[in-house]
Enzyme design. Sequence first.
Site, short mmCIF file in Angstrom:
data_model
loop_
_atom_site.label_atom_id
_atom_site.label_comp_id
_atom_site.label_asym_id
_atom_site.label_seq_id
_atom_site.Cartn_x
_atom_site.Cartn_y
_atom_site.Cartn_z
N CYS A 30 0.83 -1.21 0.00
CA CYS A 30 0.00 0.00 0.00
C CYS A 30 0.87 1.26 0.00
O CYS A 30 1.56 1.55 0.97
CB CYS A 30 -0.90 -0.04 1.23
N CYS A 33 0.13 3.74 2.78
CA CYS A 33 0.60 3.16 4.05
C CYS A 33 2.09 3.43 4.23
O CYS A 33 2.54 3.78 5.33
CB CYS A 33 0.36 1.65 4.09
#
Length: 136
Positions: A30, A33
């Site tokens: 991600c 993230c």
Amino acid sequence: MATVDITGEQFASTVEDNDIVLVDFWAEWCGPCKQFGPTYAAVSEKHQDVVFSKVDTEAEQQLAAEAGITSIPTLMAFREKVLVFSQPGALNAQQLEQVVDAVKALDMEEVHAHVARSQAEAAAAGKQDGSQIPEA
């Protein structure tokens, strides 16, 4: 305090054994993230009284499902075992500091009273107990 990785087996005890716990639900693949990770780690160093934990949603799929994670990163904050904040999306340092400050400033007597009312209403309607902590 540095961030700590937690598993489904550790989740409930981490929330139950600490006054304030932030949980970053993330995954290696991600992009947002990865951008949020260093911010989360840097802010964790400023707040020794808060547990900054991380849950890898790939490794802990059952926990992510139980926590209702549908988008990552998702940040959750617990205070005195009560979920008081949950929001998907990466925050910048200022926004994360605001969340931490807001959680610390909560009137927990009022929060616990609200939770008790909600649980009583749910019980009266024949629903679940309203627990905020997923079962391990």
